[in-house]
Design an enzyme around this catalytic site. Structure first.
Site, PDB file in Angstrom:
ATOM      1  CG  HIS A  19      -1.914  -1.030   1.359  1.00  0.00           C
ATOM      2  ND1 HIS A  19      -2.055  -1.813   2.485  1.00  0.00           N
ATOM      3  CD2 HIS A  19      -2.870  -1.455   0.494  1.00  0.00           C
ATOM      4  CE1 HIS A  19      -3.060  -2.662   2.313  1.00  0.00           C
ATOM      5  NE2 HIS A  19      -3.565  -2.473   1.120  1.00  0.00           N
ATOM      6  CE  LYS A  45     -10.439  -7.928   1.994  1.00  0.00           C
ATOM      7  NZ  LYS A  45      -9.806  -6.689   1.563  1.00  0.00           N
ATOM      8  NE  ARG A  94      -3.100  -7.122  -4.404  1.00  0.00           N
ATOM      9  CZ  ARG A  94      -3.875  -7.243  -3.356  1.00  0.00           C
ATOM     10  NH1 ARG A  94      -3.355  -7.527  -2.196  1.00  0.00           N
ATOM     11  NH2 ARG A  94      -5.172  -7.104  -3.459  1.00  0.00           N
ATOM     12  CB  SER A 132      -4.337  -6.413   4.445  1.00  0.00           C
ATOM     13  OG  SER A 132      -3.903  -5.165   4.010  1.00  0.00           O
TER      14      SER A 132
HETATM   15  P1  ADP Z   1      -5.958  -6.121   0.680  1.00  0.00           P
HETATM   16  O1  ADP Z   1      -6.435  -6.779  -0.590  1.00  0.00           O
HETATM   17  O2  ADP Z   1      -4.496  -6.194   0.865  1.00  0.00           O
HETATM   18  O3  ADP Z   1      -6.777  -6.424   1.891  1.00  0.00           O
HETATM   19  P2  ADP Z   1      -7.120  -3.450   0.567  1.00  0.00           P
HETATM   20  O4  ADP Z   1      -8.570  -3.739   0.439  1.00  0.00           O
HETATM   21  O5  ADP Z   1      -6.705  -2.699   1.753  1.00  0.00           O
HETATM   22  O6  ADP Z   1      -6.149  -4.647   0.403  1.00  0.00           O
HETATM   23  O7  ADP Z   1      -6.613  -2.747  -0.763  1.00  0.00           O
HETATM   24  C1  ADP Z   1      -6.689  -1.432  -1.119  1.00  0.00           C
HETATM   25  C2  ADP Z   1      -6.118  -1.278  -2.502  1.00  0.00           C
HETATM   26  O8  ADP Z   1      -4.711  -1.521  -2.469  1.00  0.00           O
HETATM   27  C3  ADP Z   1      -6.651  -2.230  -3.559  1.00  0.00           C
HETATM   28  O9  ADP Z   1      -6.707  -1.551  -4.783  1.00  0.00           O
HETATM   29  C4  ADP Z   1      -5.614  -3.319  -3.612  1.00  0.00           C
HETATM   30  O10 ADP Z   1      -5.585  -3.943  -4.878  1.00  0.00           O
HETATM   31  C5  ADP Z   1      -4.359  -2.517  -3.391  1.00  0.00           C
HETATM   32  N1  ADP Z   1      -3.255  -3.303  -2.838  1.00  0.00           N
HETATM   33  C6  ADP Z   1      -3.232  -4.079  -1.731  1.00  0.00           C
HETATM   34  N2  ADP Z   1      -2.031  -4.655  -1.543  1.00  0.00           N
HETATM   35  C7  ADP Z   1      -1.266  -4.232  -2.579  1.00  0.00           C
HETATM   36  C8  ADP Z   1       0.080  -4.494  -2.983  1.00  0.00           C
HETATM   37  N3  ADP Z   1       0.866  -5.337  -2.308  1.00  0.00           N
HETATM   38  N4  ADP Z   1       0.523  -3.900  -4.099  1.00  0.00           N
HETATM   39  C9  ADP Z   1      -0.302  -3.089  -4.809  1.00  0.00           C
HETATM   40  N5  ADP Z   1      -1.552  -2.801  -4.498  1.00  0.00           N
HETATM   41  C10 ADP Z   1      -2.040  -3.366  -3.404  1.00  0.00           C
END
Ligand code: ADP
Length: 167
Positions: A19, A45, A94, A132
């Site tokens: 992030h 989740k 990703r 996450s």
């Molecule tokens: P997660 O899927 O990790 O629970 P979130 O719902 O918090 O993530 O994700 C918020 C945004 O950040 C989404 O667009 C998700 O694709 C992106 N994201 C999460 N982890 C990564 C990463 N390692 N690299 C790039 N983008 C990410």
């Protein structure tokens, strides 16, 4: 000149270095970035941190970056973005597996608010496997998450799992 404000929404439970990478890359393109923790999880989740704790952690990690604001929102993302005059939504991609859901959501958001643009950012290759949920799982099972989250996040994770630093 008009400043560009973008919203980067997510669950951020917790903020990972993946992030963080997306935030820093976005700042090369937009003037201000609102990292917005969604109060209503769209994908179920099992949570680790409360919404306020997640916002606090994001604030702590980006304390040195005045162009980043951390907050939470409930309801429709486009309503929040419109209220904050943020016409750009940032999402991280990703892998191909992220694509279908993200694309569908981008088109839905744009049909709800035609003026919004959704910008997909690719993280550094070394962060593409990070999520996450996986980081929570590793932490819960006693694994070392040092490489995946900022030190402040790690400290709070250790505390949440009943471990003290260095244990
Ligand atoms: P997660 O899927 O990790 O629970 P979130 O719902 O918090 O993530 O994700 C918020 C945004 O950040 C989404 O667009 C998700 O694709 C992106 N994201 C999460 N982890 C990564 C990463 N390692 N690299 C790039 N983008 C990410």
């Amino acid at each position: 000149m008009n400043k560009t404000t973008a919203v980067y929404p997510g669950s951020f439970d917790p903020l990972t270095i993946g992030h963080e990478d997306i935030v820093r890359r976005s700042l090369r393109i937009v003037d201000r970035l609102i990292v917005a923790v969604a109060e209503t999880a769209t994908q179920s989740k099992s949570g680790l941190f409360s919404i306020d704790e997640r916002v606090d952690l994001i604030r702590e990690v980006f304390a040195d970056e005045p162009r980043v604001e951390a907050t939470s929102f409930s309801g429709l993302l486009v309503d929040f973005a419109q209220g904050r005059e943020a016409r750009v939504i940032i999402r991280g991609l990703r892998a191909v597996s992220d694509f279908e859901y993200e694309f569908q959501m981008a088109l839905m958001n744009r049909s709800l608010w035609p003026e919004v643009e959704v910008l997909f950012m690719a993280p550094a290759t070394r962060h593409t496997f990070l999520s996450s949920s996986l980081v929570r799982e590793v932490g819960r099972l006693g694994g070392d998450v040092t490489d995946f989250v900022s030190p402040g996040v790690k400290t709070r994770m250790d505390r949440a799992f009943g471990r003290t630093a260095g244990e």
